[in-house]
Design an enzyme around this catalytic site. Structure first.
Site, PDB file in Angstrom:
ATOM      1  N   ALA A   1      22.471  10.992  21.932  1.00  0.00           N
ATOM      2  CA  ALA A   1      22.252  10.708  23.361  1.00  0.00           C
ATOM      3  C   ALA A   1      20.777  10.891  23.754  1.00  0.00           C
ATOM      4  O   ALA A   1      20.109  11.810  23.261  1.00  0.00           O
ATOM      5  CB  ALA A   1      23.129  11.626  24.197  1.00  0.00           C
TER       6      ALA A   1
ATOM      7  N   GLY B   1      20.307   7.606  23.185  1.00  0.00           N
ATOM      8  CA  GLY B   1      20.444   6.461  22.293  1.00  0.00           C
ATOM      9  C   GLY B   1      19.156   5.845  21.778  1.00  0.00           C
ATOM     10  O   GLY B   1      19.159   4.689  21.358  1.00  0.00           O
ATOM     11  N   GLY B   2      18.043   6.582  21.813  1.00  0.00           N
ATOM     12  CA  GLY B   2      16.766   6.025  21.355  1.00  0.00           C
ATOM     13  C   GLY B   2      16.802   5.579  19.899  1.00  0.00           C
ATOM     14  O   GLY B   2      16.338   4.489  19.561  1.00  0.00           O
TER      15      GLY B   2
ATOM     16  N   ASP C   1      17.855  13.395  15.003  1.00  0.00           N
ATOM     17  CA  ASP C   1      16.698  13.939  15.727  1.00  0.00           C
ATOM     18  C   ASP C   1      17.141  15.125  16.584  1.00  0.00           C
ATOM     19  O   ASP C   1      16.693  15.289  17.714  1.00  0.00           O
ATOM     20  CB  ASP C   1      16.057  12.847  16.585  1.00  0.00           C
TER      21      ASP C   1
ATOM     22  N   LYS D   1      12.131  20.121  13.454  1.00  0.00           N
ATOM     23  CA  LYS D   1      11.314  20.686  14.531  1.00  0.00           C
ATOM     24  C   LYS D   1      10.640  21.948  14.005  1.00  0.00           C
ATOM     25  O   LYS D   1      11.301  22.839  13.479  1.00  0.00           O
ATOM     26  CB  LYS D   1      12.185  21.011  15.747  1.00  0.00           C
TER      27      LYS D   1
END
Length: 355
Positions: free
Chosen positions: A221, A223-224, A276, A305
């Site tokens: 979410a 949705g990139g 991600d 990250k």
């Protein structure tokens, strides 16, 4: 004749210490010695070899593609301090004294706001500099595709570097700038597009990023990253408890799975896993391990990250664990990791299982 005894690396400003730590480990593994010299937030680093060893020897055995935090890798000559009355002569003299010739000239600045103010100066110097270099035969046709780089860190300070085909970035500054695609629900979409450019050869896109493939996007979410998959015609399991972009869902290619990406299991072996998720690097790496050990996917791109400190040790630890897990599972695969331009406090990892 000048023998280059240092390498010049470009990187994201602020990550100079992380590149220095990475180089210390990898250069030591190669049995070489040297010292990183840099100033924080300048966007570049000089690696000076010990005992005057020729830099091109180390450059050949330290591929740019094997480095996580470097954007560009150059064999470099000593930094020049210039007079504002005559900037060109010392540059041309040093290039000629190096004994090398080149078939192209690139003038560049570090990726900082301060350095970008030098664009006008560089443009003004370009033609007269190129003309002088051609007259001295330092620039000529068919010079083995060697490229001459001038890195301007100030109006009176420049370092000359040279790059060789097969072990350099062919992007100015080592930066791939992409245009934000119309219709994508978030700017994070550029991370996945850049990763594909970095890790998947363009001639292989039609076979490895093909219409009809099956993919999963964990932490999808809004949705990139899913948008990129759908744009290639893939069917996507978008795994996230958060809401997905309505236009993406209207394509009919996305199944929204409202579950935790760390525990969801796919119903079949998928072509692609992308992720991600914002979480501890070790937790994300452990999740990806599980996917490959269970043979749930053939290829993956995911971001780690980074912590505020000791970034390279954390990256090295995660990559080592993943490589060990693949080996123990009898899985032959290739692992690559780079800090990309559209990344921030993160690095992007690519894994592909050999079929």
């Amino acid at each position: 004749m000048i023998t280059p005894t240092e390498l010049l690396f470009y990187c994201r400003p602020g990550f100079e210490p992380d590149l220095a730590a990475e180089l210390a480990d990898k250069v030591a593994d190669l049995g070489r010695e040297g010292e990183s010299r840099f100033e924080l937030d300048t966007g570049f680093l000089r690696f000076v070899l010990a005992d005057g060893e020729p830099a091109n020897v180390l450059h050949r055995v330290l591929p740019l593609a094997s480095l996580v935090f470097a954007r560009q890798s150059l064999v470099a000559l000593p930094t020049l301090s210039l007079s504002r009355e005559d900037r060109l002569s010392p540059i041309v003299d040093q290039v000629v004294e190096s004994g090398w010739s080149f078939d192209s000239l690139w003038q560049e600045t570090p990726d900082t706001n301060e350095a970008k103010t030098l664009a006008g100066l560089i443009k003004a110097l370009d033609r007269p500099l190129e003309s002088l270099l051609r007259k001295r035969k330092a620039l000529r046709r068919k010079a083995g595709r060697r490229r001459l780089h001038l890195l301007w860190s100030a109006g009176d300070r420049v370092q000359i570097g040279m790059s060789f085909p097969g072990n350099r970035s062919d992007l100015s500054g080592g930066i791939r700038r992409l245009r934000f695609p119309h219709g994508a629900p978030s700017r994070s979409t550029l991370k996945l597009e850049e990763a594909w450019h970095e890790f998947v050869p363009k001639e292989a896109w039609d076979s490895r990023l093909a219409e009809g493939m099956q993919a999963a996007d964990l932490g999808a979410a809004p949705g990139g990253w899913t948008w990129q998959l759908v744009n290639r015609g893939m069917n996507v399991y978008a795994v996230d408890n958060g809401p997905m972009d309505r236009k993406l869902m209207a394509t009919g290619l996305v199944e929204h799975v409202k579950e935790d990406g760390f525990v969801w299991e796919p119903p079949m072996c998928l072509d692609w896993l992308v992720c991600d998720i914002v979480d501890k690097p070790s937790r994300v790496e452990s999740m990806v391990e599980r996917w490959f050990v269970n043979r749930w996917c053939r290829e993956a791109i995911f971001n780690l990250k980074l912590p505020m400190k000791r970034r390279w040790p954390e990256v090295s630890l995660c990559l080592g664990r993943l490589a060990e897990a693949l080996q123990e599972g009898g899985i032959e695969g290739k692992i690559q990791c780079r800090q990309l331009y559209h990344d921030r406090e993160e690095v992007t990892v690519h894994v592909r299982v050999k079929e």
